[in-house]
Scaffold this motif. Structure first.
Motif, PDB file in Angstrom:
ATOM      1  N   UNK A  72      11.951  -2.380  -1.952  1.00 51.91           N
ATOM      2  CA  UNK A  72      11.265  -1.153  -1.542  1.00 51.91           C
ATOM      3  C   UNK A  72      11.393  -0.085  -2.628  1.00 51.91           C
ATOM      4  N   UNK A  73      12.607   0.099  -3.149  1.00 51.97           N
ATOM      5  CA  UNK A  73      12.830   1.100  -4.201  1.00 51.97           C
ATOM      6  C   UNK A  73      12.067   0.712  -5.467  1.00 51.97           C
ATOM      7  N   UNK A  74      12.126  -0.562  -5.839  1.00 54.90           N
ATOM      8  CA  UNK A  74      11.412  -1.029  -7.036  1.00 54.90           C
ATOM      9  C   UNK A  74       9.920  -0.849  -6.927  1.00 54.90           C
ATOM     10  N   UNK A  75       9.378  -1.136  -5.760  1.00 55.83           N
ATOM     11  CA  UNK A  75       7.943  -0.963  -5.537  1.00 55.83           C
ATOM     12  C   UNK A  75       7.551   0.501  -5.675  1.00 55.83           C
ATOM     13  N   UNK A  76       8.357   1.366  -5.075  1.00 58.62           N
ATOM     14  CA  UNK A  76       8.060   2.800  -5.133  1.00 58.62           C
ATOM     15  C   UNK A  76       8.131   3.336  -6.556  1.00 58.62           C
ATOM     16  N   UNK A  77       9.176   2.951  -7.272  1.00 62.11           N
ATOM     17  CA  UNK A  77       9.321   3.403  -8.660  1.00 62.11           C
ATOM     18  C   UNK A  77       8.210   2.829  -9.532  1.00 62.11           C
ATOM     19  N   UNK A  78       7.887   1.563  -9.337  1.00 61.35           N
ATOM     20  CA  UNK A  78       6.818   0.932 -10.111  1.00 61.35           C
ATOM     21  C   UNK A  78       5.479   1.595  -9.898  1.00 61.35           C
ATOM     22  N   UNK A  79       5.166   1.921  -8.650  1.00 64.63           N
ATOM     23  CA  UNK A  79       3.907   2.617  -8.369  1.00 64.63           C
ATOM     24  C   UNK A  79       3.903   4.006  -8.980  1.00 64.63           C
ATOM     25  N   UNK A  80       5.039   4.681  -8.930  1.00 60.44           N
ATOM     26  CA  UNK A  80       5.119   6.019  -9.518  1.00 60.44           C
ATOM     27  C   UNK A  80       4.936   5.994 -11.020  1.00 60.44           C
ATOM     28  N   UNK A  81       5.550   5.016 -11.676  1.00 57.87           N
ATOM     29  CA  UNK A  81       5.426   4.906 -13.134  1.00 57.87           C
ATOM     30  C   UNK A  81       3.994   4.529 -13.529  1.00 57.87           C
ATOM     31  N   UNK A  82       3.383   3.631 -12.762  1.00 56.17           N
ATOM     32  CA  UNK A  82       2.002   3.247 -13.063  1.00 56.17           C
ATOM     33  C   UNK A  82       1.063   4.436 -12.886  1.00 56.17           C
TER      34      UNK A  82
ATOM     35  N   UNK B  56       4.105   6.664   0.646  1.00 60.25           N
ATOM     36  CA  UNK B  56       5.485   7.146   0.533  1.00 60.25           C
ATOM     37  C   UNK B  56       6.180   7.098   1.888  1.00 60.25           C
ATOM     38  N   UNK B  57       5.461   7.418   2.953  1.00 57.73           N
ATOM     39  CA  UNK B  57       6.041   7.382   4.293  1.00 57.73           C
ATOM     40  C   UNK B  57       6.407   5.958   4.691  1.00 57.73           C
ATOM     41  N   UNK B  58       5.550   5.004   4.399  1.00 60.31           N
ATOM     42  CA  UNK B  58       5.842   3.601   4.709  1.00 60.31           C
ATOM     43  C   UNK B  58       7.101   3.150   3.972  1.00 60.31           C
ATOM     44  N   UNK B  59       7.208   3.478   2.699  1.00 61.17           N
ATOM     45  CA  UNK B  59       8.391   3.104   1.926  1.00 61.17           C
ATOM     46  C   UNK B  59       9.644   3.790   2.468  1.00 61.17           C
ATOM     47  N   UNK B  60       9.529   5.064   2.824  1.00 65.16           N
ATOM     48  CA  UNK B  60      10.676   5.808   3.341  1.00 65.16           C
ATOM     49  C   UNK B  60      11.149   5.252   4.679  1.00 65.16           C
TER      50      UNK B  60
ATOM     51  N   UNK C 168      -2.367   3.894 -14.981  1.00 72.00           N
ATOM     52  CA  UNK C 168      -2.683   2.482 -14.758  1.00 72.00           C
ATOM     53  C   UNK C 168      -3.104   2.312 -13.304  1.00 72.00           C
ATOM     54  N   UNK C 169      -3.931   1.313 -13.026  1.00 74.99           N
ATOM     55  CA  UNK C 169      -4.350   1.121 -11.630  1.00 74.99           C
ATOM     56  C   UNK C 169      -3.164   0.711 -10.758  1.00 74.99           C
ATOM     57  N   UNK C 170      -3.134   1.242  -9.547  1.00 76.86           N
ATOM     58  CA  UNK C 170      -2.063   0.954  -8.598  1.00 76.86           C
ATOM     59  C   UNK C 170      -2.678   0.262  -7.393  1.00 76.86           C
ATOM     60  N   UNK C 171      -2.155  -0.915  -7.046  1.00 76.38           N
ATOM     61  CA  UNK C 171      -2.649  -1.643  -5.889  1.00 76.38           C
ATOM     62  C   UNK C 171      -2.190  -0.954  -4.608  1.00 76.38           C
ATOM     63  N   UNK C 172      -3.081  -0.781  -3.650  1.00 81.50           N
ATOM     64  CA  UNK C 172      -2.679  -0.175  -2.381  1.00 81.50           C
ATOM     65  C   UNK C 172      -1.845  -1.151  -1.554  1.00 81.50           C
TER      66      UNK C 172
END
Length: 65
Positions: free
Chosen positions: A39-49, A8-12, A54-58
Motif C-alpha cells: 500500500x505504501x509503495x503504491x502510494x509513493x510510486x503514484x506520487x512520484x509518477x 488517497x482515501x482508499x490507500x489510507x 508520467x501516466x498513472x494507472x487508476x
C-alpha cells in the motif's frame, strides 16, 4: 496537495485497517506487513509518477468491452 482524494482515501483506509488488524492480533505480522508495504509503495510510486508527469494507472477503471 492531493489531486485524487479518492485514491488517497482508499490507500489510507487500507493502511489503517491492516494496522488495526495486526495490533489486535487478528492477522500475523508476517501476513500483514507485506500488504502494508504494498500500500505504501503504491502510494509513493503514484506520487512520484505524478510529480514527473508520467501516466498513472487508476485503481478502478471502466472495463474494456
Amino acid at each position: 496537495m492531493t489531486f485524487n482524494p479518492s485514491k488517497a482515501l482508499i490507500a489510507l483506509v487500507g493502511l489503517v485497517c491492516m494496522t488495526v488488524l495486526i495490533a489486535v492480533g487478528q492477522i500475523d505480522q508476517d501476513q500483514g506487513l507485506p500488504i502494508i508495504t504494498m500500500i505504501v509503495g503504491y502510494s509513493v510510486g503514484n506520487g512520484m509518477a505524478a510529480l514527473t508527469n508520467k501516466p498513472v494507472e487508476p485503481i478502478i477503471k471502466k472495463k474494456i468491452q
